[in-house]
Design a protein around this motif. Structure first.
Motif, PDB file in Angstrom:
ATOM      1  N   MET A   1      38.190  40.746  43.512  1.00 43.64           N
ATOM      2  CA  MET A   1      36.877  41.215  43.093  1.00 43.64           C
ATOM      3  C   MET A   1      35.820  40.412  43.815  1.00 43.64           C
ATOM      4  O   MET A   1      35.817  39.188  43.754  1.00 43.64           O
ATOM      5  CB  MET A   1      36.716  41.072  41.580  1.00 43.64           C
ATOM      6  CG  MET A   1      35.292  41.332  41.083  1.00 43.64           C
ATOM      7  SD  MET A   1      34.722  42.974  41.453  1.00 43.64           S
ATOM      8  CE  MET A   1      32.953  42.710  41.589  1.00 43.64           C
ATOM      9  N   PHE A  29      46.439  41.630  48.398  1.00 42.00           N
ATOM     10  CA  PHE A  29      45.682  42.255  47.320  1.00 42.00           C
ATOM     11  C   PHE A  29      45.790  43.772  47.420  1.00 42.00           C
ATOM     12  O   PHE A  29      45.174  44.402  48.283  1.00 42.00           O
ATOM     13  CB  PHE A  29      44.212  41.822  47.378  1.00 42.00           C
ATOM     14  CG  PHE A  29      44.038  40.330  47.451  1.00 42.00           C
ATOM     15  CD1 PHE A  29      44.379  39.538  46.366  1.00 42.00           C
ATOM     16  CD2 PHE A  29      43.566  39.715  48.595  1.00 42.00           C
ATOM     17  CE1 PHE A  29      44.244  38.155  46.420  1.00 42.00           C
ATOM     18  CE2 PHE A  29      43.419  38.342  48.670  1.00 42.00           C
ATOM     19  CZ  PHE A  29      43.764  37.554  47.573  1.00 42.00           C
ATOM     20  N   LEU A 207      34.930  42.865  36.533  1.00 42.63           N
ATOM     21  CA  LEU A 207      36.379  42.830  36.684  1.00 42.63           C
ATOM     22  C   LEU A 207      37.036  44.139  36.249  1.00 42.63           C
ATOM     23  O   LEU A 207      38.198  44.389  36.564  1.00 42.63           O
ATOM     24  CB  LEU A 207      36.966  41.667  35.885  1.00 42.63           C
ATOM     25  CG  LEU A 207      36.462  40.276  36.286  1.00 42.63           C
ATOM     26  CD1 LEU A 207      36.997  39.228  35.319  1.00 42.63           C
ATOM     27  CD2 LEU A 207      36.851  39.942  37.706  1.00 42.63           C
ATOM     28  N   ALA A 210      38.849  46.569  38.889  1.00 45.44           N
ATOM     29  CA  ALA A 210      40.137  46.055  39.357  1.00 45.44           C
ATOM     30  C   ALA A 210      41.218  46.266  38.301  1.00 45.44           C
ATOM     31  O   ALA A 210      42.356  46.657  38.603  1.00 45.44           O
ATOM     32  CB  ALA A 210      40.023  44.574  39.716  1.00 45.44           C
ATOM     33  N   ILE A 211      40.866  46.002  37.047  1.00 46.54           N
ATOM     34  CA  ILE A 211      41.830  46.167  35.957  1.00 46.54           C
ATOM     35  C   ILE A 211      42.193  47.637  35.790  1.00 46.54           C
ATOM     36  O   ILE A 211      43.369  47.992  35.631  1.00 46.54           O
ATOM     37  CB  ILE A 211      41.263  45.581  34.654  1.00 46.54           C
ATOM     38  CG1 ILE A 211      41.122  44.066  34.786  1.00 46.54           C
ATOM     39  CG2 ILE A 211      42.162  45.925  33.472  1.00 46.54           C
ATOM     40  CD1 ILE A 211      40.383  43.408  33.646  1.00 46.54           C
ATOM     41  N   ALA A 215      45.334  46.125  38.497  1.00 43.99           N
ATOM     42  CA  ALA A 215      45.536  44.737  38.939  1.00 43.99           C
ATOM     43  C   ALA A 215      46.366  43.963  37.919  1.00 43.99           C
ATOM     44  O   ALA A 215      46.138  44.062  36.714  1.00 43.99           O
ATOM     45  CB  ALA A 215      44.186  44.052  39.132  1.00 43.99           C
ATOM     46  N   ARG A 217      46.909  40.482  38.436  1.00 42.24           N
ATOM     47  CA  ARG A 217      46.204  39.198  38.430  1.00 42.24           C
ATOM     48  C   ARG A 217      45.029  39.353  39.375  1.00 42.24           C
ATOM     49  O   ARG A 217      45.081  40.155  40.296  1.00 42.24           O
ATOM     50  CB  ARG A 217      47.113  38.030  38.827  1.00 42.24           C
ATOM     51  CG  ARG A 217      47.796  38.164  40.160  1.00 42.24           C
ATOM     52  CD  ARG A 217      48.789  37.022  40.432  1.00 42.24           C
ATOM     53  NE  ARG A 217      49.794  36.965  39.383  1.00 42.24           N
ATOM     54  CZ  ARG A 217      49.994  35.905  38.595  1.00 42.24           C
ATOM     55  NH1 ARG A 217      49.276  34.817  38.782  1.00 42.24           N
ATOM     56  NH2 ARG A 217      50.906  35.923  37.669  1.00 42.24           N
ATOM     57  N   ILE A 218      43.973  38.595  39.142  1.00 43.09           N
ATOM     58  CA  ILE A 218      42.727  38.815  39.881  1.00 43.09           C
ATOM     59  C   ILE A 218      42.195  37.504  40.439  1.00 43.09           C
ATOM     60  O   ILE A 218      42.134  36.496  39.734  1.00 43.09           O
ATOM     61  CB  ILE A 218      41.647  39.446  38.977  1.00 43.09           C
ATOM     62  CG1 ILE A 218      42.124  40.795  38.428  1.00 43.09           C
ATOM     63  CG2 ILE A 218      40.333  39.622  39.738  1.00 43.09           C
ATOM     64  CD1 ILE A 218      41.169  41.386  37.402  1.00 43.09           C
ATOM     65  N   GLY A 220      38.593  36.398  41.806  1.00 44.33           N
ATOM     66  CA  GLY A 220      37.196  36.797  41.929  1.00 44.33           C
ATOM     67  C   GLY A 220      36.459  35.783  42.784  1.00 44.33           C
ATOM     68  O   GLY A 220      36.603  34.580  42.588  1.00 44.33           O
ATOM     69  N   LEU A 291      43.456  35.134  35.923  1.00 43.25           N
ATOM     70  CA  LEU A 291      42.218  35.200  36.709  1.00 43.25           C
ATOM     71  C   LEU A 291      41.945  33.853  37.358  1.00 43.25           C
ATOM     72  O   LEU A 291      42.074  32.806  36.724  1.00 43.25           O
ATOM     73  CB  LEU A 291      41.035  35.567  35.801  1.00 43.25           C
ATOM     74  CG  LEU A 291      39.633  35.426  36.414  1.00 43.25           C
ATOM     75  CD1 LEU A 291      39.411  36.477  37.483  1.00 43.25           C
ATOM     76  CD2 LEU A 291      38.559  35.519  35.323  1.00 43.25           C
TER      77      LEU A 291
END
Length: 376
Positions: A1, A29, A207, A210-211, A215, A217-218, A220, A291
């Motif tokens: 992100m 990613f 976020l 992305a979720i 996703a 795991r993220i 940012g 995250l």
């Protein structure tokens, strides 16, 4: 992100280069979401997902070659024309003509992105399995909602929440320009006939895209140095903020706060999930999502002060009229300071900050990290 904020997004470029150096050849990613200038960086990386290091290097080369006239018109006649249009419109009460809706003409940015962004490759890379979803968010002038334009695998469905909605689209330069159109300074961009502004204006849950695209795991990458809030000390004599300082605070509220606030929500929700049984989590249809937020170690706004005298004369003249003179209004300046020395410093800072967290990032990417949260 990737969040954004004009020239400050150069920081992300250095961070992306550092990430590319410690990952495999292909982009790790599968989901990439961006808003504002982060949409530029995000789609650039998405379009080279099969060559992460090469894509990051090309993105860096593009940013390091940027000058103010790469982003907006800096010639005196064009800036004078815009100023006269504003004056005619405001002083004449709308009766003397004029269609001013921005202080700057971003035609050069459109040309730059048309050459630099490999947007046509995104559908190919999705079909080849390199990407699951790519999203950019803009703000609708008509409805005030945050609109996320996304492309991805067929099973991704549009979503809607209070104040935000998602639409499937083949991403174009117009989508990216709309996401990066800072209100008042950059003109609105029309997508499918409707006008849009910068995506960070109404993106209260950055976020979430992305979720929603799946996703697990993220990471940012923000542009805000995290510092505890402090109580202001009264000035003697009392200080009255200039329009530039007011604009800087407003832009900070738009660009700097949303990622941190959403991250706090993730932490709180995942902490709650950790105290629940698996059966209880399944009942709520929630899952923990780790995250990791990468942020500057220095205040990017204050770094811009030193670059004031390298900005085009005509732009400095315009900004001085609203109180941005190099001593004040540095937050506002930092969003518009597309000058090589400032860009280079931000890229180098992003690279150093991210490299310094190399071990932490490696553990995170390997799945060795405690979940931070779920928001969305």
């Amino acid at each position: 992100m990737l969040t954004g904020g004009g020239a400050r997004a150069a920081y992300q470029v250095g961070a992306l280069r550092a990430l590319a150096e410690q990952t495999c050849a292909c982009c790790p990613f599968g989901v990439i979401a961006g808003a504002s200038a982060g949409a530029i960086n995000g789609t650039a990386i998405a379009g080279t997902a099969d060559d992460f290091a090469g894509g990051a290097a090309r993105l860096e080369a593009t940013w390091r070659a940027i000058a103010p006239d790469s982003i907006y018109a800096t010639d005196v006649p064009r800036l004078a024309e815009i100023g006269a249009d504003w004056l005619r419109q405001l002083a004449g009460g709308g009766h003397l003509g004029g269609h001013a809706n921005a202080l700057l003409d971003t035609a050069p940015l459109r040309a730059l992105l048309g050459d630099a962004l490999p947007l046509a490759r995104i559908p190919e890379l999705i079909a080849a399995g390199h990407l699951r979803g790519v999203a950019v968010t803009a703000t609708s002038y008509d409805t005030g909602a945050a609109v996320t334009f996304f492309d991805g695998v067929p099973e991704l469905e549009p979503w809607q929440r209070t104040g935000r909605i998602a639409r499937r689209a083949t991403l174009t330069v117009d989508h990216v320009l709309a996401s990066a159109a800072i209100p008042v300074f950059f003109p609105p961009i029309h997508v499918d006939g409707a006008p849009y502004a910068d995506g960070c204006v109404r993106l209260t849950a950055p976020l979430s895209p992305a979720i929603r695209m799946g996703a697990q795991r993220i990471i940012g990458i923000g542009i805000h140095e995290v510092t505890p809030p402090t109580v202001p000390v009264p000035a003697d004599p009392p200080h009255s903020p200039t329009p530039a300082e007011i604009a800087g605070v407003l832009l900070d509220a738009v660009f700097l706060d949303s990622l941190e606030a959403d991250a706090e929500r993730l932490i709180r929700i995942n902490t709650t999930l950790a105290a629940m049984t698996p059966a209880q989590r399944r009942t709520l249809s929630l899952r923990p999502i780790p995250l990791l937020v990468l942020q500057p170690s220095l205040d990017l706004g204050r770094l811009a002060v030193e670059q004031y005298h390298q900005m085009p004369w005509a732009l400095r003249y315009l900004l001085a009229g609203i109180g941005a003179d190099g001593q004040r209004g540095w937050d506002l300046l930092s969003y518009l300071a597309f000058v090589p020395v400032y860009i280079d410093r931000l890229i180098d800072l992003g690279y150093r900050d991210t490299t310094a967290r190399r071990d932490e990032i490696a553990r995170f990417l390997d799945g060795d990290a405690a979940p931070a949260a779920r928001a969305g």
